[in-house]
Design a protein around this motif. Sequence first.
Motif, mmCIF file in Angstrom:
data_model
loop_
_atom_site.group_PDB
_atom_site.id
_atom_site.type_symbol
_atom_site.label_atom_id
_atom_site.label_comp_id
_atom_site.label_asym_id
_atom_site.label_seq_id
_atom_site.Cartn_x
_atom_site.Cartn_y
_atom_site.Cartn_z
ATOM 1 N N ASN A 76 37.935 -8.184 51.697
ATOM 2 C CA ASN A 76 39.227 -7.490 51.670
ATOM 3 C C ASN A 76 39.117 -6.134 50.975
ATOM 4 O O ASN A 76 39.767 -5.162 51.381
ATOM 5 C CB ASN A 76 40.280 -8.351 50.981
ATOM 6 N N SER A 133 36.850 -3.663 53.317
ATOM 7 C CA SER A 133 37.387 -3.298 54.635
ATOM 8 C C SER A 133 38.889 -3.038 54.522
ATOM 9 O O SER A 133 39.495 -3.239 53.477
ATOM 10 C CB SER A 133 37.133 -4.431 55.640
ATOM 11 N N ARG A 134 39.458 -2.616 55.614
ATOM 12 C CA ARG A 134 40.909 -2.421 55.661
ATOM 13 C C ARG A 134 41.586 -3.584 56.378
ATOM 14 O O ARG A 134 42.719 -3.465 56.839
ATOM 15 C CB ARG A 134 41.226 -1.106 56.372
ATOM 16 N N ILE A 135 40.908 -4.698 56.466
ATOM 17 C CA ILE A 135 41.426 -5.875 57.152
ATOM 18 C C ILE A 135 41.965 -6.860 56.116
ATOM 19 O O ILE A 135 41.288 -7.179 55.137
ATOM 20 C CB ILE A 135 40.334 -6.543 57.997
ATOM 21 N N VAL A 171 35.037 -9.167 63.643
ATOM 22 C CA VAL A 171 36.422 -8.704 63.541
ATOM 23 C C VAL A 171 36.443 -7.239 63.123
ATOM 24 O O VAL A 171 37.171 -6.414 63.692
ATOM 25 C CB VAL A 171 37.220 -9.561 62.537
ATOM 26 N N LEU A 172 35.626 -6.903 62.136
ATOM 27 C CA LEU A 172 35.582 -5.537 61.617
ATOM 28 C C LEU A 172 35.043 -4.547 62.653
ATOM 29 O O LEU A 172 35.583 -3.457 62.832
ATOM 30 C CB LEU A 172 34.722 -5.505 60.352
ATOM 31 N N SER A 189 41.489 -5.647 65.013
ATOM 32 C CA SER A 189 42.581 -6.398 64.397
ATOM 33 C C SER A 189 42.796 -5.956 62.954
ATOM 34 O O SER A 189 41.829 -5.774 62.203
ATOM 35 C CB SER A 189 42.269 -7.894 64.431
ATOM 36 N N PRO A 190 44.059 -5.807 62.523
ATOM 37 C CA PRO A 190 44.319 -5.424 61.130
ATOM 38 C C PRO A 190 44.298 -6.616 60.184
ATOM 39 O O PRO A 190 44.386 -6.447 58.980
ATOM 40 C CB PRO A 190 45.728 -4.826 61.200
ATOM 41 N N ASN A 191 44.185 -7.820 60.732
ATOM 42 C CA ASN A 191 44.225 -9.008 59.880
ATOM 43 C C ASN A 191 43.368 -10.119 60.479
ATOM 44 O O ASN A 191 42.952 -10.061 61.632
ATOM 45 C CB ASN A 191 45.671 -9.498 59.695
ATOM 46 N N ALA A 192 43.117 -11.125 59.665
ATOM 47 C CA ALA A 192 42.366 -12.301 60.106
ATOM 48 C C ALA A 192 42.783 -13.481 59.244
ATOM 49 O O ALA A 192 43.249 -13.317 58.111
ATOM 50 C CB ALA A 192 40.863 -12.062 60.009
ATOM 51 N N ASP A 225 41.729 -13.901 64.669
ATOM 52 C CA ASP A 225 42.204 -12.531 64.506
ATOM 53 C C ASP A 225 43.199 -12.219 65.611
ATOM 54 O O ASP A 225 43.353 -12.990 66.566
ATOM 55 C CB ASP A 225 41.039 -11.528 64.508
ATOM 56 N N GLY A 233 43.129 -9.289 67.425
ATOM 57 C CA GLY A 233 42.594 -8.106 68.091
ATOM 58 C C GLY A 233 42.704 -8.181 69.596
ATOM 59 O O GLY A 233 43.379 -9.054 70.152
#
Length: 201
Positions: free
Chosen positions: A63, A66-68, A100-101, A106-109, A126, A128
């Motif tokens: 977290n 990354s920006r996720i 995911v990254l 996707s902004p979240n997971a 995710d 995405g």
Amino acid sequence: SLSQISHGLNRPEFDARAALAEVTALVGKVEGEIRTLSYVLHPPLLDELGLGSALSWYVEGFNKRSRIAVTLELPPAFPRLSKDKEIALFRIVQESLTNVLRHSGSPNALIRATVDRECLRLFIEDSGHGFPVRSLTLNQRLERGVGVFGMKERLQQLGGSLEIESSAKGTRVSARMPLETSGLGDLAAEIPRITDRLSGP
């Protein structure tokens, strides 16, 4: 940098002290990166406190890096598994979050684990754009990261399974791993018989 120092020692204007300070700083940076990498590849928490603690530590670091926004949901009683099984599941989470990254957008997971009497199930989801799992060629799989696909065979060797579902609404990785038996079930079955013999005439 060391080669420059070697060639510059014979030059009167060469500042060896400054050059050595630069090399020392570079070595310190490399040392720190290697230490971080070794912790990420196999965190000590995995051996000492188990998969649940290692996942909490890894997700917290992910977290920050990354920006996720990753949410981790673990059951209160998280069982210990064998070393090989815990490493395999930890790698699944690592590879899934890396994908995911890099690929999902996707902004979240969400990482969620459930436990029943027979197995531990781990889900990584995710939101995405997804990808066509069935139509991927071998080269495309390698480009997307051979890790998750390669781990499917590893989980099967350990008695588990791995499934990947993906659509325009996101991707879901589902891992299943049987729990350790350790002979406790057989012992539990014998307790009533032992009790009967002890209380008999």
